[in-house]
Write an enzyme that holds these catalytic residues in place. Structure first.
Site, PDB file in Angstrom:
ATOM      1  N   SER A  93      -0.377  -3.472   0.846  1.00 14.35           N
ATOM      2  CA  SER A  93      -1.601  -2.711   0.706  1.00 14.35           C
ATOM      3  C   SER A  93      -1.991  -2.657  -0.764  1.00 14.35           C
ATOM      4  O   SER A  93      -1.135  -2.467  -1.628  1.00 14.35           O
ATOM      5  CB  SER A  93      -1.291  -1.315   1.242  1.00 14.35           C
ATOM      6  OG  SER A  93      -2.414  -0.540   1.195  1.00 14.35           O
ATOM      7  N   SER A 149      -0.334  -0.684  -5.600  1.00 13.81           N
ATOM      8  CA  SER A 149      -0.110  -1.472  -4.391  1.00 13.81           C
ATOM      9  C   SER A 149       1.214  -1.021  -3.766  1.00 13.81           C
ATOM     10  O   SER A 149       1.985  -0.295  -4.392  1.00 13.81           O
ATOM     11  CB  SER A 149      -0.048  -2.949  -4.774  1.00 13.81           C
ATOM     12  OG  SER A 149       0.130  -3.760  -3.639  1.00 13.81           O
ATOM     13  N   LYS A 150       1.461  -1.401  -2.560  1.00  7.68           N
ATOM     14  CA  LYS A 150       2.763  -1.121  -1.939  1.00  7.68           C
ATOM     15  C   LYS A 150       2.936  -2.038  -0.759  1.00  7.68           C
ATOM     16  O   LYS A 150       1.959  -2.433  -0.116  1.00  7.68           O
ATOM     17  CB  LYS A 150       2.815   0.331  -1.449  1.00  7.68           C
ATOM     18  CG  LYS A 150       4.206   0.854  -1.265  1.00  7.68           C
ATOM     19  CD  LYS A 150       4.807   1.218  -2.607  1.00  7.68           C
ATOM     20  CE  LYS A 150       6.101   1.961  -2.506  1.00  7.68           C
ATOM     21  NZ  LYS A 150       6.354   2.715  -3.740  1.00  7.68           N
ATOM     22  N   GLY A 151       4.173  -2.346  -0.457  1.00  4.32           N
ATOM     23  CA  GLY A 151       4.441  -3.180   0.697  1.00  4.32           C
ATOM     24  C   GLY A 151       5.517  -2.566   1.566  1.00  4.32           C
ATOM     25  O   GLY A 151       6.281  -1.704   1.118  1.00  4.32           O
TER      26      GLY A 151
END
Ligand code: GLU
Length: 478
Positions: free
Chosen positions: A63, A108-110
Site C-alpha cells: 500500500s 508505504s507498507k506491505g
C-alpha cells in the site's frame, strides 16, 4: 441494541479519527486535508508457490499512502490476519512518521497473509522471493520508488532474499542494494539497524525524562532510574527497548507479556534470561524465575510507571483502557491504542508518547542504510582515522604541557582511550538516531506546551507531520 455504546473503531478508522482531531486544529486549504488523509493506492497480489507437492496460494499487499516524497518507505509484515485496511493504516502512519523525523520518504507498507511459523526456511525463501518478484516487476520495490524494510514476522533474512531477488532482476542497477533496508551487514546493511527501533524507544524516553515539566505532566518524578516498566511483546523492538532500559538506565522490567501469558516480578525480570527462554521454548510458559500469569493481557493493567506495548495494534481498547494504571505509555508498536481508548486515557491524564514518534528509530536508521547504499561507502570510513590523528595532536600537546609543569597533573588513561578513538559506524548511527529523536521530540513538545488547544503529544505529532506533508504538497503547487 444500546445506541449509546460506541463501537470500537478499526485500526484504519482509529488513524483517521486521530488525523481528523489534528486537522480540525489546522488551517489547511479545502481538499488538501482529504488528499493527505487518503491512501493513494493498494496493490493486492495473489500468487502460487509449489510446496510439499501442491500449489499454495498466498495473498500479499503493498500500500502506498503518500507520494509527496519518493521513494515511499515502510516495512513488510508476515502475519496470518494481515488485511488491506491494516496495511493502509500502517502506510498512513509511515507517512506521518517519516515526516516527523525528517526522513525524506512518503509512507508505504506491505503485508503477506501467512503464519511464518508454519513454514521452514527454504519454503519461506521461495514464498518471499515470489512475493518480491511480483512487487519488483511493478516497481513496488525499487531504490528510487518504494523501499521496504522488516516489520512483524520479517527480519534481516527476508530482506536479504528481497535484495537478492531485486539484484537478479536488475543486473545493471548499481543502486540495487538500496531497494530494501534492514539487510544483514554482509548484504549491504548498516550497523545498529536491528536494535534501532528499541534504541529509539530508549532515546525517546530519555528525552522525555530530561524535561521536568513533561515528567510532572505524567505524575512521575526523577529520572528513568528505578522506574517500573511493563513490556508487551519481547520481539525485536520490545526486547531491545527492555534490554537497554534495564541495562543502561536502571529501569526495572516488572512485567513481560507474550502470546502465551505474562511474567511478573515486582523486583524486576532478567530480560536476557527471559529472551533466551522464549527463543528456546517458543514462549514464556515454564520460565522458572517469575510468576506466570495465564491471562497475559491482564498484566497491561498492573501498576507500573511506564507501559511499553511493543507487540501489535489495538491491544489497549475501549474495554480495558479505564483500567490501565500506567501514567506513561510509550507506543513501541504501531497503533497499540485505539482511538476510543485514546479518548479514555487522555481524560484520565495518562501521557502517551505516540507510535509515529516512539517507534521511528527503525525507519530513521533505515534512512541511514539507504543513504549508505546509495553512496556505496560505510559511514566513518573517510573520517575515522583523521579524527583520531587530530585528537592525538591535542593529547600530545596536553602531555607536553604536563611534562613542562613537572607532571603535576596527567590525563587519565580512561579519558585518553575514549578521546583518541574515532567513531565507527555503529557510534555514528546511534548518534544520528539520538539527534533525530531529540529534535523530533522537541518539535512535538513545543506544540504540546505552547498551544492551549493541543492536549496531547499525539495530536502535536500529527500537527507537526501533517504540516510538513502539506508544505511539501503546497511547494509542488497542489
Ligand atoms: N516497519 C518499521 C516501521 O513500522 C520500519 C520501516 C522502515 O524501516 O522502513 O516503522
Amino acid at each position: 441494541m444500546n445506541v449509546n455504546v460506541k463501537a470500537e473503531p478499526s485500526f484504519r478508522e482509529s488513524v483517521d479519527l486521530m488525523f481528523n482531531r489534528a486537522v480540525a486544529l489546522m488551517d489547511l486549504s479545502p481538499g488538501l486535508e482529504e488528499k493527505i488523509r487518503v491512501c493513494n493506492s493498494t496493490y493486492t497480489v495473489r500468487f502460487g508457490v509449489r510446496l510439499r507437492g501442491a500449489i499454495h496460494t498466498f495473498t500479499g499487499y503493498r500500500s502506498v499512502h503518500s507520494e509527496h516524497m519518493e521513494p515511499v518507505k515502510g516495512g513488510i509484515r508476515y502475519a496470518p490476519n494481515v488485511h488491506q485496511d491494516e496495511v493502509e493504516a500502517l502506510a498512513a502512519l509511515m507517512t506521518y512518521k517519516c515526516a516527523l523525523v525528517e526522513a525524506p520518504f512518503g509512507g508505504s507498507k506491505g503485508g503477506l497473509r501467512i503464519d511464518p511459523r508454519q513454514y521452514d526456511e527454504h519454503e519461506l525463501e521461495l514464498i518471499t522471493r515470489r512475493f518480491a518478484y511480483e512487487l519488483i516487476k511493478r516497481d513496488l520495490i525499487h531504490p528510487s520508488q518504494n523501499v521496504p524494510a522488516p516489520d512483524m514476522g520479517t527480519g534481516e533474512r527476508e530482506m536479504a532474499w528481497i535484495a537478492d531477488q531485486y539484484a537478479r532482476m536488475n543486473t545493471t542497477d548499481i543502486n540495487a542494494r538500496a531497494c530494501v533496508t534492514g539487510k544483514p551487514l554482509n548484504s549491504g546493511g548498516i550497523a545498529g539497524r536491528v536494535e534501532a527501533t528499541g534504541r529509539g524507544v530508549q532515546y525517546a524516553l530519555r528525552e522525555f525524562f530530561r524535561d521536568r515539566l513533561d515528567v510532572d505532566k505524567a505524575g512521575l518524578s526523577g529520572t528513568l532510574d528505578g522506574k517500573r516498566v511493563i513490556v508487551q511483546g519481547l520481539g525485536n523492538v520490545g526486547y531491545h527497548a527492555a534490554k537497554f532500559l534495564s541495562e543502561e538506565d536502571g529501569c526495572r522490567i516488572t512485567g513481560i507479556i507474550e502470546r502465551d501469558g505474562a511474567l511478573f516480578d515486582p523486583k524486576g525480570l532478567n530480560v536476557e534470561a527471559v529472551r533466551s527462554w522464549i527463543v528456546k521454548h517458543g514462549g514464556v510458559t515454564g520460565y522458572p524465575d517469575a510468576a506466570h500469569v495465564v491471562e497475559g493481557a491482564a498484566v497491561l493493567e498492573e501498576e507500573c510507571d511506564i507501559l511499553i506495548p511493543a507487540a501489535m495494534e489495538g491491544v489497549i481498547h475501549m474495554e480495558n483502557a479505564a483500567r490501565i494504571r500506567a501514567p506513561l505509555i510509550i507506543e513501541a508498536a504501531n497503533g497499540p491504542v485505539t482511538a476510543g481508548a485514546d479518548d479514555i486515557l487522555r481524560r484520565k491524564g495518562t501521557v502517551i508518547i505516540p507510535d509515529m514518534y516512539a517507534n521511528a528509530g527503525g525507519v530513521t536508521v533505515s534512512y541511514f542504510e539507504w543513504v549508505k547504499n546509495l553512496s556505496h561507502i560505510r559511514f566513518g570510513r573517510m573520517q575515522r582515522r583523521q579524527e583520531e590523528s587530530r585528537h592525538q595532536l591535542v593529547v600530545d600537546e596536553l602531555e607536553a604541557l604536563s611534562d613542562s609543569l613537572g607532571k603535576t597533573w596527567t590525563l587519565s588513561p580512561d579519558f585518553k582511550a575514549r578521546y583518541l578513538r574515532g567513531a565507527d559506524e555503529l557510534e555514528l548511527v546511534r548518534s544520528g538516531l539520538d539527534d533525530t529523536m531529540r529534535i523530533a521530540y522537541q518539535s512535538m513538545r513545543a506544540i504540546w506546551h505552547e498551544r492551549g488547544d493541543v492536549e496531547d503529544l499525539r495530536t502535536a505529532a500529527y500537527l507537526v507531520s501533517i504540516g510538513k506533508v502539506a508544505a511539501s504538497y503546497r511547494a509542488k503547487g497542489l
